[in-house]
Design a protein around this motif. Structure first.
Motif, PDB file in Angstrom:
ATOM      1  N   ILE A  29       7.301 -32.089 -30.198  1.00  0.00           N
ATOM      2  CA  ILE A  29       8.778 -31.848 -29.656  1.00  0.00           C
ATOM      3  C   ILE A  29       8.708 -30.460 -28.867  1.00  0.00           C
ATOM      4  O   ILE A  29       8.113 -29.493 -29.345  1.00  0.00           O
ATOM      5  CB  ILE A  29       9.781 -31.529 -30.864  1.00  0.00           C
ATOM      6  N   GLY A  30       9.178 -30.501 -27.499  1.00  0.00           N
ATOM      7  CA  GLY A  30       8.879 -29.496 -26.617  1.00  0.00           C
ATOM      8  C   GLY A  30      10.079 -28.903 -26.443  1.00  0.00           C
ATOM      9  O   GLY A  30      11.214 -29.579 -26.521  1.00  0.00           O
ATOM     10  N   GLY A  31      10.182 -27.533 -26.354  1.00  0.00           N
ATOM     11  CA  GLY A  31      11.269 -26.843 -25.852  1.00  0.00           C
ATOM     12  C   GLY A  31      11.138 -25.663 -24.710  1.00  0.00           C
ATOM     13  O   GLY A  31       9.892 -25.112 -24.843  1.00  0.00           O
ATOM     14  N   GLY A  32      12.051 -25.219 -24.049  1.00  0.00           N
ATOM     15  CA  GLY A  32      11.966 -24.128 -23.264  1.00  0.00           C
ATOM     16  C   GLY A  32      11.960 -22.845 -23.659  1.00  0.00           C
ATOM     17  O   GLY A  32      12.350 -21.888 -23.008  1.00  0.00           O
ATOM     18  N   SER A  33      11.899 -22.600 -24.737  1.00  0.00           N
ATOM     19  CA  SER A  33      11.833 -21.169 -25.528  1.00  0.00           C
ATOM     20  C   SER A  33      10.837 -21.239 -26.623  1.00  0.00           C
ATOM     21  O   SER A  33      10.587 -22.210 -27.247  1.00  0.00           O
ATOM     22  CB  SER A  33      13.193 -20.981 -26.047  1.00  0.00           C
ATOM     23  N   SER A  34      10.726 -19.790 -27.046  1.00  0.00           N
ATOM     24  CA  SER A  34       9.773 -19.630 -28.216  1.00  0.00           C
ATOM     25  C   SER A  34      10.354 -19.737 -29.440  1.00  0.00           C
ATOM     26  O   SER A  34      11.616 -19.983 -29.276  1.00  0.00           O
ATOM     27  CB  SER A  34       9.452 -18.096 -28.013  1.00  0.00           C
ATOM     28  N   PRO A  35       9.852 -19.779 -30.611  1.00  0.00           N
ATOM     29  CA  PRO A  35      10.386 -19.832 -31.955  1.00  0.00           C
ATOM     30  C   PRO A  35      11.517 -18.932 -32.153  1.00  0.00           C
ATOM     31  O   PRO A  35      11.366 -17.676 -31.700  1.00  0.00           O
ATOM     32  CB  PRO A  35       9.254 -19.773 -32.793  1.00  0.00           C
ATOM     33  N   GLY A  36      12.698 -19.327 -32.453  1.00  0.00           N
ATOM     34  CA  GLY A  36      13.905 -18.700 -32.582  1.00  0.00           C
ATOM     35  C   GLY A  36      14.768 -18.668 -31.216  1.00  0.00           C
ATOM     36  O   GLY A  36      15.902 -18.010 -31.448  1.00  0.00           O
ATOM     37  N   GLY A  37      14.395 -19.296 -30.257  1.00  0.00           N
ATOM     38  CA  GLY A  37      15.358 -19.428 -29.224  1.00  0.00           C
ATOM     39  C   GLY A  37      15.937 -20.834 -29.470  1.00  0.00           C
ATOM     40  O   GLY A  37      15.704 -21.616 -30.296  1.00  0.00           O
ATOM     41  N   PRO A  38      16.988 -21.089 -28.393  1.00  0.00           N
ATOM     42  CA  PRO A  38      17.974 -22.246 -28.470  1.00  0.00           C
ATOM     43  C   PRO A  38      16.841 -23.669 -28.589  1.00  0.00           C
ATOM     44  O   PRO A  38      17.323 -24.524 -29.379  1.00  0.00           O
ATOM     45  CB  PRO A  38      18.787 -22.297 -27.480  1.00  0.00           C
ATOM     46  N   ASP A  39      15.855 -23.619 -27.770  1.00  0.00           N
ATOM     47  CA  ASP A  39      15.345 -24.916 -27.615  1.00  0.00           C
ATOM     48  C   ASP A  39      14.475 -25.364 -28.954  1.00  0.00           C
ATOM     49  O   ASP A  39      13.998 -26.333 -29.083  1.00  0.00           O
ATOM     50  CB  ASP A  39      14.482 -24.998 -26.386  1.00  0.00           C
ATOM     51  N   GLY A  55      10.365 -21.556 -20.169  1.00  0.00           N
ATOM     52  CA  GLY A  55      11.486 -22.148 -19.469  1.00  0.00           C
ATOM     53  C   GLY A  55      11.154 -23.652 -19.158  1.00  0.00           C
ATOM     54  O   GLY A  55      10.590 -24.382 -19.561  1.00  0.00           O
ATOM     55  N   GLY A  56      12.350 -23.859 -18.159  1.00  0.00           N
ATOM     56  CA  GLY A  56      12.731 -25.367 -17.912  1.00  0.00           C
ATOM     57  C   GLY A  56      11.648 -25.991 -17.291  1.00  0.00           C
ATOM     58  O   GLY A  56      11.156 -27.112 -17.235  1.00  0.00           O
ATOM     59  N   GLY A  57      11.206 -25.385 -16.349  1.00  0.00           N
ATOM     60  CA  GLY A  57      10.014 -25.673 -15.283  1.00  0.00           C
ATOM     61  C   GLY A  57       8.941 -26.276 -15.968  1.00  0.00           C
ATOM     62  O   GLY A  57       8.447 -27.278 -15.891  1.00  0.00           O
ATOM     63  N   PRO A  58       8.255 -25.371 -16.720  1.00  0.00           N
ATOM     64  CA  PRO A  58       7.068 -25.720 -17.404  1.00  0.00           C
ATOM     65  C   PRO A  58       7.391 -27.071 -18.568  1.00  0.00           C
ATOM     66  O   PRO A  58       6.366 -27.952 -18.722  1.00  0.00           O
ATOM     67  CB  PRO A  58       6.592 -24.502 -18.451  1.00  0.00           C
ATOM     68  N   LEU A  59       8.608 -27.091 -18.916  1.00  0.00           N
ATOM     69  CA  LEU A  59       8.824 -28.085 -19.993  1.00  0.00           C
ATOM     70  C   LEU A  59       8.856 -29.261 -19.231  1.00  0.00           C
ATOM     71  O   LEU A  59       8.496 -30.375 -19.814  1.00  0.00           O
ATOM     72  CB  LEU A  59      10.181 -27.717 -20.591  1.00  0.00           C
ATOM     73  N   THR A  60       9.475 -29.305 -18.066  1.00  0.00           N
ATOM     74  CA  THR A  60       9.623 -30.489 -17.240  1.00  0.00           C
ATOM     75  C   THR A  60       8.225 -31.006 -16.805  1.00  0.00           C
ATOM     76  O   THR A  60       8.090 -32.294 -16.907  1.00  0.00           O
ATOM     77  CB  THR A  60      10.492 -30.183 -15.720  1.00  0.00           C
ATOM     78  N   SER A  61       7.270 -30.154 -16.447  1.00  0.00           N
ATOM     79  CA  SER A  61       6.033 -30.789 -16.229  1.00  0.00           C
ATOM     80  C   SER A  61       5.438 -31.327 -17.315  1.00  0.00           C
ATOM     81  O   SER A  61       4.627 -32.310 -17.316  1.00  0.00           O
ATOM     82  CB  SER A  61       5.048 -29.427 -15.802  1.00  0.00           C
ATOM     83  N   ALA A  62       5.468 -30.782 -18.671  1.00  0.00           N
ATOM     84  CA  ALA A  62       5.012 -31.333 -19.936  1.00  0.00           C
ATOM     85  C   ALA A  62       5.696 -32.682 -20.092  1.00  0.00           C
ATOM     86  O   ALA A  62       4.986 -33.566 -20.584  1.00  0.00           O
ATOM     87  CB  ALA A  62       5.389 -30.292 -21.155  1.00  0.00           C
ATOM     88  N   LEU A  63       7.119 -32.779 -19.740  1.00  0.00           N
ATOM     89  CA  LEU A  63       7.767 -33.929 -20.120  1.00  0.00           C
ATOM     90  C   LEU A  63       7.066 -35.160 -19.140  1.00  0.00           C
ATOM     91  O   LEU A  63       6.794 -36.309 -19.403  1.00  0.00           O
ATOM     92  CB  LEU A  63       9.015 -34.122 -19.902  1.00  0.00           C
ATOM     93  N   LEU A  64       7.159 -34.802 -17.840  1.00  0.00           N
ATOM     94  CA  LEU A  64       6.579 -35.825 -16.845  1.00  0.00           C
ATOM     95  C   LEU A  64       5.109 -36.135 -16.891  1.00  0.00           C
ATOM     96  O   LEU A  64       4.478 -37.064 -16.421  1.00  0.00           O
ATOM     97  CB  LEU A  64       6.727 -35.192 -15.499  1.00  0.00           C
ATOM     98  N   GLY A  65       4.312 -34.932 -17.495  1.00  0.00           N
ATOM     99  CA  GLY A  65       2.842 -35.371 -17.699  1.00  0.00           C
ATOM    100  C   GLY A  65       2.499 -35.924 -19.231  1.00  0.00           C
ATOM    101  O   GLY A  65       1.372 -35.905 -19.463  1.00  0.00           O
ATOM    102  N   SER A  66       3.438 -36.452 -20.130  1.00  0.00           N
ATOM    103  CA  SER A  66       3.446 -36.976 -21.124  1.00  0.00           C
ATOM    104  C   SER A  66       2.470 -36.096 -22.161  1.00  0.00           C
ATOM    105  O   SER A  66       1.726 -36.629 -22.915  1.00  0.00           O
ATOM    106  CB  SER A  66       2.666 -38.466 -20.818  1.00  0.00           C
ATOM    107  N   LYS A  67       2.648 -34.654 -22.003  1.00  0.00           N
ATOM    108  CA  LYS A  67       2.179 -33.916 -23.200  1.00  0.00           C
ATOM    109  C   LYS A  67       2.818 -33.851 -24.350  1.00  0.00           C
ATOM    110  O   LYS A  67       2.443 -33.427 -25.504  1.00  0.00           O
ATOM    111  CB  LYS A  67       1.814 -32.463 -22.253  1.00  0.00           C
ATOM    112  N   ILE A  68       4.257 -34.135 -24.116  1.00  0.00           N
ATOM    113  CA  ILE A  68       5.129 -34.077 -25.161  1.00  0.00           C
ATOM    114  C   ILE A  68       5.896 -35.525 -25.403  1.00  0.00           C
ATOM    115  O   ILE A  68       6.189 -35.992 -24.224  1.00  0.00           O
ATOM    116  CB  ILE A  68       6.029 -32.864 -25.346  1.00  0.00           C
ATOM    117  N   ASP A  69       6.286 -35.628 -26.592  1.00  0.00           N
ATOM    118  CA  ASP A  69       7.405 -37.015 -26.400  1.00  0.00           C
ATOM    119  C   ASP A  69       8.838 -36.661 -26.338  1.00  0.00           C
ATOM    120  O   ASP A  69       9.443 -37.546 -25.756  1.00  0.00           O
ATOM    121  CB  ASP A  69       7.132 -37.505 -28.029  1.00  0.00           C
ATOM    122  N   VAL A  70       9.233 -35.440 -26.716  1.00  0.00           N
ATOM    123  CA  VAL A  70      10.719 -35.398 -26.596  1.00  0.00           C
ATOM    124  C   VAL A  70      10.833 -33.961 -26.103  1.00  0.00           C
ATOM    125  O   VAL A  70      10.029 -32.984 -26.477  1.00  0.00           O
ATOM    126  CB  VAL A  70      11.448 -35.526 -27.692  1.00  0.00           C
ATOM    127  N   GLY A  71      11.857 -33.548 -25.295  1.00  0.00           N
ATOM    128  CA  GLY A  71      12.264 -32.043 -24.775  1.00  0.00           C
ATOM    129  C   GLY A  71      13.573 -31.729 -25.571  1.00  0.00           C
ATOM    130  O   GLY A  71      14.562 -32.780 -25.362  1.00  0.00           O
TER     131      GLY A  71
END
Length: 336
Positions: A165-175, A200-216
């Protein structure tokens, strides 16, 4: 638990090294920018990478102010990347007394100052204004086997740790807070969630498109292009109502999907500490004028943001509540 001066002092001995490392980013924020006392030029610090939600919000506010000559000067926009926003927060505090510096801030920065072990919290800045709030979105790649929230919840509850499960913020952030609250709502122990943070959203997008995570998990406005192009899909949004953006008009809310959860993120603007009361009121006035411009009102609609504007002490009280919200959640998860 609110981060009080006493709490900061108690922890500072363990945070000196972290704070010293973060302070190396301070010169980046002001590099090449010279402002005398009479200058009307301003610096806007963005606490994550280009293309993320903070970047969108900060640049939209700057554009509205410049286009309408709100401040009588121009802006330099500086992305200070690192530690989920804690590096930028240290940059802001390092500019104490500088009345020509602003910083975009939000729930993610509140959390990052805890997860990074920063000596400084969001309350150490000067609260100017909250600009907006927005829901979170549940995102998957276009070829994901999850077509609905029911599909995701079924697989997630069967083996919580198996899904990245990926998010564009560190622990404690909204994601991070959002999937933890979602997990708890559907009967999953949040401590079993396999959360992968991105800056941030840019690296999260790359992770989703690169199949590094299942859900963002992140704000939907950051991904409109990829959703419109068919590269990503939204399973649900976390607001009380569906997004007003045409791209997301068919995406159900969590409540519509049978999950009783509403979650909102927010972003606003801080100044450094130790500025004068008169300058604080002047900066608040700039943001009030910006808020009334057609350009800003258009950005609210275009990005699907809720017009959730508050200033001064009302915003400072809100920040204190959010600090308590974040620290309490991190304590429950054993992360503090």
């Amino acid at each position: 638990m609110s981060r009080s001066p006493g709490l900061q002092a108690a922890r500072r001995g363990d945070r000196v090294a972290a704070a010293a490392l973060l302070l190396v980013c301070w010169p980046l924020a002001a590099c090449g920018v010279t402002r005398g006392e009479e200058s009307r030029d301003l610096l806007m610090i963005i606490p994550n990478s280009p293309g993320g939600g903070y970047d969108q919000t900060g640049r939209a506010a700057v554009s509205a102010m410049e286009d309408n000559d709100v401040t009588g000067g121009s802006f330099t926009v500086q992305n200070v990347i690192g530690a989920g926003g804690a590096s930028a927060m240290t940059s802001l505090v390092g500019n104490a007394g500088d009345e020509h510096t602003l910083m975009t801030v939000g729930l993610g920065v509140v959390g990052s100052t805890y997860s990074a072990g920063s000596a400084y919290g969001v309350q150490d800045g000067t609260a100017l204004a909250q600009l907006m709030s927005e829901p979170e979105a549940v995102l998957v790649p276009a070829d994901s086997p999850f077509r609905t929230m029911d599909d995701l919840v079924e697989a997630w509850t069967e083996d919580p740790g198996a899904l990245a499960i990926g998010g564009g913020s560190s622990p404690g952030g909204p994601d991070h807070l959002f999937p933890m609250q979602l997990a708890d709502e559907v009967g999953i122990d949040p401590n079993q969630v396999n959360y992968v943070p991105y800056d941030g959203g840019g690296p999260l997008t790359s992770a989703l498109l690169g199949s590094k995570i299942d859900v963002g998990f992140s704000g939907p406005a950051e991904f409109e292009g990829q959703v419109a192009d068919g590269e990503l899909r939204l399973l649900a949004v976390s607001g009380e109502a569906r997004s007003p953006q045409e791209t997301f008009a068919d995406v159900p809310t969590l409540v519509e999907s049978g999950i009783d959860l509403v979650f909102l993120n927010w972003r606003g603007v801080l100044a450094p500490p130790e500025i004068s009361a008169s300058r604080r009121e002047e900066l608040i006035g700039y943001l009030e004028t910006m808020h009334a411009t057609p350009q800003w009102q258009e950005q609210l609609v275009v990005n699907g943001w809720t017009d959730d504007f508050k200033t001064g002490e009302e915003f400072a009280d809100f920040i204190e509540e959010q600090d308590a919200r974040v620290s309490g959640t991190l304590e429950e998860l054993g992360l503090l």
